[in-house]
Write an enzyme that holds these catalytic residues in place. Structure first.
Site, PDB file in Angstrom:
ATOM      1  N   HIS A   9       0.873  -1.176   0.000  1.00 11.37           N
ATOM      2  CA  HIS A   9       0.000   0.000   0.000  1.00 11.37           C
ATOM      3  C   HIS A   9       0.915   1.232   0.000  1.00 11.37           C
ATOM      4  CE1 HIS A   9      -2.874   2.908   1.754  1.00 11.37           C
ATOM      5  NE2 HIS A   9      -3.834   2.069   1.420  1.00 11.37           N
TER       6      HIS A   9
ATOM      7  N   ASP B 211       3.184  -4.597   7.889  1.00  6.80           N
ATOM      8  CA  ASP B 211       1.962  -3.805   7.782  1.00  6.80           C
ATOM      9  C   ASP B 211       0.789  -4.783   7.899  1.00  6.80           C
ATOM     10  OD1 ASP B 211      -0.286  -2.477   6.998  1.00  6.80           O
ATOM     11  OD2 ASP B 211       0.494  -1.792   5.074  1.00  6.80           O
TER      12      ASP B 211
ATOM     13  N   GLN C 181      -4.448  -5.267   6.811  1.00  7.29           N
ATOM     14  CA  GLN C 181      -5.461  -6.167   6.219  1.00  7.29           C
ATOM     15  C   GLN C 181      -5.454  -7.547   6.859  1.00  7.29           C
ATOM     16  OE1 GLN C 181      -7.786  -5.238   4.230  1.00  7.29           O
ATOM     17  NE2 GLN C 181      -7.022  -3.234   3.640  1.00  7.29           N
TER      18      GLN C 181
ATOM     19  N   LYS D  65     -10.408  -0.905  10.359  1.00  9.55           N
ATOM     20  CA  LYS D  65     -10.544  -2.077   9.488  1.00  9.55           C
ATOM     21  C   LYS D  65     -10.845  -3.330  10.309  1.00  9.55           C
ATOM     22  CE  LYS D  65      -7.270  -0.198   6.103  1.00  9.55           C
ATOM     23  NZ  LYS D  65      -8.089   0.241   4.990  1.00  9.55           N
TER      24      LYS D  65
ATOM     25  N   CYS E 164      -4.733   2.432  -3.739  1.00  8.20           N
ATOM     26  CA  CYS E 164      -3.480   2.926  -3.137  1.00  8.20           C
ATOM     27  C   CYS E 164      -2.333   1.930  -3.321  1.00  8.20           C
ATOM     28  CB  CYS E 164      -3.649   3.250  -1.650  1.00  8.20           C
ATOM     29  SG  CYS E 164      -4.806   4.560  -1.335  1.00  8.20           S
TER      30      CYS E 164
HETATM   31  N1  PLP Z   1      -1.768  -0.771   4.669  1.00 12.67           N
HETATM   32  C1  PLP Z   1      -2.689  -1.494   4.017  1.00 12.67           C
HETATM   33  C2  PLP Z   1      -2.327  -2.860   3.499  1.00 12.67           C
HETATM   34  C3  PLP Z   1      -3.956  -0.963   3.806  1.00 12.67           C
HETATM   35  O1  PLP Z   1      -4.879  -1.689   3.159  1.00 12.67           O
HETATM   36  C4  PLP Z   1      -4.255   0.325   4.304  1.00 12.67           C
HETATM   37  C5  PLP Z   1      -5.570   0.945   4.039  1.00 12.67           C
HETATM   38  O2  PLP Z   1      -6.278   0.576   3.124  1.00 12.67           O
HETATM   39  C6  PLP Z   1      -3.260   1.016   4.995  1.00 12.67           C
HETATM   40  C7  PLP Z   1      -2.027   0.438   5.153  1.00 12.67           C
HETATM   41  C8  PLP Z   1      -3.505   2.371   5.551  1.00 12.67           C
HETATM   42  O3  PLP Z   1      -4.486   2.316   6.554  1.00 12.67           O
HETATM   43  P1  PLP Z   1      -5.099   3.654   7.141  1.00 12.67           P
HETATM   44  O4  PLP Z   1      -5.604   4.462   6.002  1.00 12.67           O
HETATM   45  O5  PLP Z   1      -6.196   3.163   8.041  1.00 12.67           O
HETATM   46  O6  PLP Z   1      -4.016   4.330   7.904  1.00 12.67           O
END
Ligand code: PLP
Length: 400
Positions: free
Chosen positions: A117, A194, A197, A220, A358
């Site tokens: 992401h 990270d 998900q 999430k 993203c």
């Molecule tokens: N990392 C992953 C794999 C994501 O899917 C997302 C959000 O879609 C993020 C990071 C960023 O999360 P947030 O926007 O809640 O900070």
């Protein structure tokens, strides 16, 4: 499963029942989480830690209890390793900035994967730019699986950290993070995971994984927006410089010198989002009451069922066909633009996400503008999977 706890699922859009399949973007909230927020503001709203009065102590207790709940949920060794942030994005920025300021120097290298992401790319690019370091990329194959064997060659004696997703938000791939961590550690390189998900979809044990950092968002995983977690091993957090300066993160301040508070407060400058933190605890308790194994099994069954149903549609192409996936299905139909398909699904009450999610490098890999993405949560049903399939069929007929 448990739909009655999510009032929003009874909503109608354009007079049609809502079929909410955008859970990778954000999940809906159970009433226990919504009630916890109003209860906090109705009964105990107060600033925490520094107050001697009753409300402040009640709020502080609830806040710190949540830290313990998070610790247990991810199996951290100590609450000192659990830092509250605004979300996964802020958690990763915190590490990229503080770890970068402490350890990154000119000519050093940071490894991310091709399926990250943007939240796990851009903070590292900023840190690399700032310190004169280089970003290197672990690629994935056309099924959407990381080519982990390349990692050995990518790691050099200048590699300072590897940052990789537990689960890809656009491909659904569950990455073999145990292998990645083992390989990186054999070169004494720490690993950030990270987990945005993953945390709502599979059990996470940061001690068993032996990862150095694990980042995720509350929203999430059925919790409110604006709250997240950065887990970090204590020895890194002790060595790393603070991320932001302000109240709470200090021990003593003079104009000559400031000494920093102990962990975890060193990384929690300013007034936190107390109500949202309490909401996170309710969300975790909600997940625990059902059981992550049960949730994972349900979502896996939905994934298999829906993939099979969609596969019968002529011209469909799945983006992300890894052997090990969570409940995320990215697809395209013929040469229909994902945005057009998404709009027609929305008209039928089916909420999906379209675009690059993203993850622009993923789209570049497949040479596509984006995908349509359906993503599941514990409350989705097989009927909803059927509604998605028939909505895609109808949209395809309308657009052909
Ligand atoms: N990392 C992953 C794999 C994501 O899917 C997302 C959000 O879609 C993020 C990071 C960023 O999360 P947030 O926007 O809640 O900070």
């Amino acid at each position: 499963m448990n739909r009655e706890y999510f009032p929003i699922l009874n909503e109608k859009v354009y007079g049609k029942p809502l079929v909410y399949l955008d859970n990778a973007a954000t999940t809906q909230k159970p009433v226990s989480v919504i009630n916890a927020l109003s209860d906090y503001y109705l009964r105990i709203n107060s600033n925490i830690h520094r107050g001697v009065h009753c409300l402040s102590q009640l709020a502080t207790n609830e806040f710190e209890q949540t830290r313990e709940t998070v610790r247990q949920y991810i199996h951290a060794g100590s609450t000192q390793e659990v830092i509250f942030t605004r979300g996964a994005t802020e958690s990763i920025n915190l590490v990229a900035s503080s770890f970068g300021n402490t350890y990154l120097h000119e000519g050093d290298e940071v490894i991310v994967s091709e399926m990250e992401h943007h939240s796990n790319i851009v903070p590292w690019q900023l840190a690399c730019e700032h310190h004169g370091a280089k970003l290197r990329v672990l690629p994935f194959n056309d099924k959407g699986e990381l080519i982990v064997s390349d990692l050995e060659q990518l790691i050099t004696d200048r590699t300072k950290i590897v940052a990789v997703a537990h689960v890809s938000n656009s491909l659904g791939t569950v990455n073999p993070i145990e292998d990645i961590i083992r390989i990186a550690h054999s070169h004494n390189v720490p690993v950030l995971i990270d987990g945005a998900q993953a945390v709502a979809h599979c059990p996470v044990n940061v001690q068993a994984l032996d990862c150095d950092f694990y980042c995720f968002s509350g929203h999430k995983m059925y919790a409110p927006m604006g709250i997240g977690v950065m887990y970090g091993k204590e020895h890194w957090l002790n060595e790393m410089q603070p991320y932001q300066g302000g109240g709470e993160m200090i021990k003593d301040v003079t104009f000559d010198k400031t000494t920093y508070n102990e962990l975890p407060f060193k990384f929690e400058a300013g007034t936190p989002s107390v109500g949202d933190v309490i909401g996170l605890r309710k969300a975790i308790e909600y997940i625990q009451n059902i059981g992550l194994e049960k949730i994972a099994a349900h979502e896996q069954a939905l994934l298999n069922y829906t993939t099979e149903k969609l596969a019968a549609i002529e011209g469909i192409r799945f983006i992300g066909e890894a052997a090990h996936k969570t409940g995320v299905i990215s697809f395209l139909v013929g040469d229909i633009h994902p945005y057009d398909l998404g709009v027609l699904l929305d008209n039928q009450g089916v909420a999906v996400r379209t675009g690059h999610h993203c993850t622009q490098p993923v789209m570049t890999h497949f040479n596509i503008p984006g995908t349509v993405r359906a993503s599941f949560a514990l409350y989705n049903t097989f009927e909803e999977a059927d509604m998605l399939t028939s909505a895609v069929v109808k949209a395809k007929q309308m657009l052909s």
